[in-house]
Write an enzyme that holds these catalytic residues in place. Structure first.
Site, PDB file in Angstrom:
ATOM      1  N   ASP A 306       0.864  -1.171   0.000  1.00  0.00           N
ATOM      2  CA  ASP A 306       0.000   0.000   0.000  1.00  0.00           C
ATOM      3  C   ASP A 306       0.913   1.238   0.000  1.00  0.00           C
ATOM      4  O   ASP A 306       2.144   1.140   0.061  1.00  0.00           O
ATOM      5  CB  ASP A 306      -0.959  -0.027   1.196  1.00  0.00           C
ATOM      6  CG  ASP A 306      -2.136   0.922   0.984  1.00  0.00           C
ATOM      7  OD1 ASP A 306      -2.121   1.707   0.018  1.00  0.00           O
ATOM      8  OD2 ASP A 306      -3.073   0.902   1.804  1.00  0.00           O
ATOM      9  N   GLU A 515      -9.955   7.604   4.028  1.00  0.00           N
ATOM     10  CA  GLU A 515      -8.875   7.193   4.924  1.00  0.00           C
ATOM     11  C   GLU A 515      -8.852   8.019   6.218  1.00  0.00           C
ATOM     12  O   GLU A 515      -9.882   8.219   6.839  1.00  0.00           O
ATOM     13  CB  GLU A 515      -7.547   7.221   4.163  1.00  0.00           C
ATOM     14  CG  GLU A 515      -7.619   6.309   2.920  1.00  0.00           C
ATOM     15  CD  GLU A 515      -6.319   6.132   2.218  1.00  0.00           C
ATOM     16  OE1 GLU A 515      -5.279   6.019   2.878  1.00  0.00           O
ATOM     17  OE2 GLU A 515      -6.327   6.080   0.976  1.00  0.00           O
TER      18      GLU A 515
END
Ligand code: BGC
Length: 741
Positions: A306, A515
């Site tokens: 990621d 996020e």
């Protein structure tokens, strides 16, 4: 070594060929030939994934809001000098289709000037449609798709998304998310398919098949990335990218199976979870990446990191002394492709680690084989370049119709007192609440931009809830009072407008976020939204609560005063139209909750909780809930056997009848309980589901084949165990027991 004609990579790589390559299938021959021709820096470059800004004009690291153009010098530094093999993402804004095509073509032109001419792989977060392209079709977010309980529909949406990504010349998407949504506080809840393992497995696999088809080289299909492996959605604090804890048995029982289903469906890539899981940062966890994902689950595709997660090992997890050691840990753990994302030192560090024997060459070769294999499968190495003229359906009415169908199917009616819905089209309505006239509220994050804050500008031609209702009823019947997300509303104006109306459509919920920008301390809605709801209800007019939210925000303080509750999740660009369709009866609500809707901020739990937790369970709305505009009656639940063994398949059937006056679709849900087991069993587990559309008075018999081996539970090593004893089947309020011998 033999010399060999190479159609893929030009003259240089024709010069070397390991002898064994000649005996391999064409795909492997092509990979081996290229690999054999590569220098170490070229190999390491193929393991590097840079964000777009790094090769574009603008101020680094985050670029500018100017239209993005490639920066020839930065591009060459990345591709020519560091041999970077993959680029992803957008900058701070969405690109038009011509801009996307010129970006990708420009990058490929640079790759064509390198020694081996290996094309660059471009990837994008197409999480609810082709997120970052102007004019793209933006579908419901995954949590809304989960509420459709319809793998066929989810597959169609993935296929349309693949089409639109390829229209932008992009062959790789970072979707679907198959980590489970079992902690609604987490800001990425809306990116999941909800709390249930079977639902997430079926929908995740359908999405992978829809993206990929059976041939990745098809110019209308893309490679899918399962994310985020694994447990990322279970942060202990609820905050994004903080340590997660999932007991080993729960990991095996609930969290790994959707990844297994996605891998069996052929997913080309897996993205790792950017967190610590059970005390070990996932990116450094050799057991999880190599033993579990690659060996035990048999994943043969590309394992990617990621965003910045390799360096997190040193910078935030402190399990590595410095970035060099971080690279060593991650690559040795089994990472194939590092989303660096700005930093070209990765290649230098990894070359040095290999030269000094700290990362084995065999590990590098394994990673590069996987990356080259994906490029081969996508037709990047062999196929013709993409053709702009092949995508007339990008942003088309055909896709908008599919989108509206999906949004309608996701809408979940949770309360409908005195059948207040559907409202007559002759009603005069007040449409208010902060989400009433907002495309951002319908879409959430990952919409044109990462955080989705500019959606109203990009989607100015689409219908908000207000616009869609006004279009349906005629503007004269609709009044609007604007409200913000968390500032006190003008209650005097609101109440006066409500008194003039026959009904109030109150649109509450969440602002867009992505996020860490979605971190919250409390699931409660802002006080101003509660105050508005109460003030409107006090007028005595029926208040229809429409929730646009990515996670279940608490509505307990006012829900009893609401006449109806329609949960819309984040329904996308056709959400406004779909909501108006359902409110005024042009479509019936079909969605079923893919999670347990909590009653209080700390009242968290899932439907498949342990029996010992039962006393603590008092949700606002249970998993699987959802009303229609009709009524269904279940009868005649039958099992074809009363006693079974592990190799049997049990047939469960039940009759469902539409007892109401409108055609409607029911989602038949089959649950099974293992009454006693050596690891405490959950109260029940979803083991099958089927949607049936029934005309008024129509009855259907629905049957499920239940392989008894699927009722096994996992021990902490992931070994399935099926214990003899009594089980109970439950469908639509009916129950039957059977015995496993
Ligand atoms: C997210 C991923 C995403 C990646 C690329 C990360 O911050 O966690 O889900 O795919 O960025 O945009």
């Amino acid at each position: 070594m033999k010399s060999f004609f190479c159609a893929l990579c030009g003259l240089l790589c024709c010069l070397v060929l390991p002898a064994r390559a000649g005996t391999l299938p064409p795909r492997e021959q092509a990979i081996e030939r290229t690999l054999a021709a590569m220098t170490l820096p070229e190999k390491v470059g193929q393991m590097t994934l840079l964000t777009f800004n790094t090769v574009a004009q603008g101020t680094l690291p985050f670029g500018t809001k100017e239209p993005h153009r490639l920066d020839p010098e930065r591009l060459w530094a990345a591709i020519g000098e560091h041999h970077v093999g993959a680029i992803f993402n957008t900058g701070l804004h969405a690109l038009t289709l011509p801009e996307w095509r010129s970006v990708v073509t420009g990058i490929e032109a640079a790759a064509a000037r390198t020694r081996l001419k290996i094309p660059v792989l471009y990837g994008i977060d197409a999480v609810h449609g082709m997120s970052y392209a102007c004019g793209a079709t933006l579908f419901p977010q995954q949590i809304g798709l989960a509420a459709t309980w319809d793998p066929g529909l989810v597959g169609e949406i993935a296929r349309a998304t693949a089409y639109e990504a390829r229209a932008a010349f992009i062959p790789l998407v970072f979707a679907p998310s198959v980590d489970l949504g079992r902690n609604p506080v987490h800001s990425r809840f809306y990116e999941t398919f909800g709390e249930d393992t079977l639902l997430a497995s079926r929908l995740g696999a359908a999405m992978v098949r829809g993206f990929q088809g059976n041939n990745l080289a098809n110019p209308y299909r893309v490679a899918a990335t399962l994310k985020h492996f694994v447990g990322y959605t279970m942060p202990v604090t609820g905050k994004d990218r903080t340590p997660a804890a999932v007991p080993e048995v729960v990991l095996q029982e609930n969290f790994i199976p959707p990844f297994r289903a996605g891998i069996e469906a052929g997913a080309a890539a897996v993205m790792l979870a950017n967190c610590e899981l059970n005390g070990v940062p996932v990116h450094a966890d050799r057991h999880l990446i190599t033993d579990v994902l690659k060996n035990s689950l048999g994943f043969r595709g590309v394992v990617m990191s990621d965003w910045g997660s390799v360096y997190s090992l040193s910078d935030s997890h402190h399990v590595a002394r410095d970035r060099r050691e971080a690279v060593k840990l991650a690559v040795n753990a089994g990472l194939d492709l590092a989303m660096v994302p700005f930093d070209l030192d990765f290649t230098t560090l990894l070359v040095d680690l290999v030269k000094k024997g700290e990362v084995p060459m065999a590990r590098i070769d394994d990673a590069v084989r996987r990356v080259l294999g994906l490029k081969y499968d996508l037709g990047l190495l062999t196929g013709p370049p993409p053709n702009a003229g092949d995508y007339p359906d990008f942003g088309s009415q055909r896709f908008a119709d599919l989108n509206r169908r999906a949004a309608r199917a996701s809408l979940t009616l949770l309360k409908n007192e005195k059948s207040v819905l559907p409202l007559p089209k002759t009603a005069r309505v007040l449409v208010t609440g902060f989400g009433a006239d907002s495309m951002a509220a319908l879409n959430g994050g990952w919409t044109y931009t990462w955080r989705g804050q500019d959606t109203d500008r990009y989607a100015a031609d689409k219908s908000t809830i207000l616009k869609a209702i006004a279009a349906k009823l005629g503007p004269a019947r609709v009044e609007h009072v604007a409200a913000t997300y968390d500032e006190p509303a003008d209650l005097g104006r609101e109440v006066a407008a409500a008194r003039r109306a026959d009904a109030v459509v109150l649109c509450l919920g969440e602002e867009p976020y992505a996020e860490n920008f979605g971190n919250i301390d409390d699931l409660s809605l802002p006080e101003s939204q509660t105050a508005l709801a109460r003030a409107l209800a006090a007028t005595g007019k029926p208040v229809i609560l429409v929730l646009t939210e990515g996670r279940p925000r608490i509505i307990r303080p006012f829900v009893d005063q609401m006449a109806a509750v329609l949960l819309a999740y984040l329904p996308g660009n056709e959400g406004g139209n779909a909501i108006a369709d359902v409110l005024f009866g042009d479509a019936g609500p079909e969605g079923r909750l893919p999670f347990t809707y909590p009653r209080g901020p700390n009242g968290l739990g899932t439907y498949d909780h342990k029996i010992s937790e039962g006393y603590a369970q008092d949700p606002e709305f249970p998993f699987g809930a959802g009303l229609s505009y009709s009524r269904f009656r279940y009868s005649g639940l039958a099992l074809d056997k009363a006693q079974v063994t592990a190799t049997d398949v049990l047939t469960v059937s039940v009759a469902v009848r539409n007892d109401g006056r409108r055609p409607a679709t029911e989602t038949v849900q089959l649950y099974v309980s293992d009454l006693v087991a050596s690891i405490p069993p959950p109260v029940k587990r979803l083991r099958g589901f089927r949607k049936v559309a029934l005309a008024p008075g129509e009855q259907a018999r629905v049957s499920f084949s239940l392989p008894i081996k699927d009722l096994a539970f996992m021990d902490r090593n992931g070994t399935p165990i099926l214990e003899p004893g009594e089980f109970e089947v439950a469908v639509g309020g009916l129950h039957r027991k059977f015995v496993v011998r």
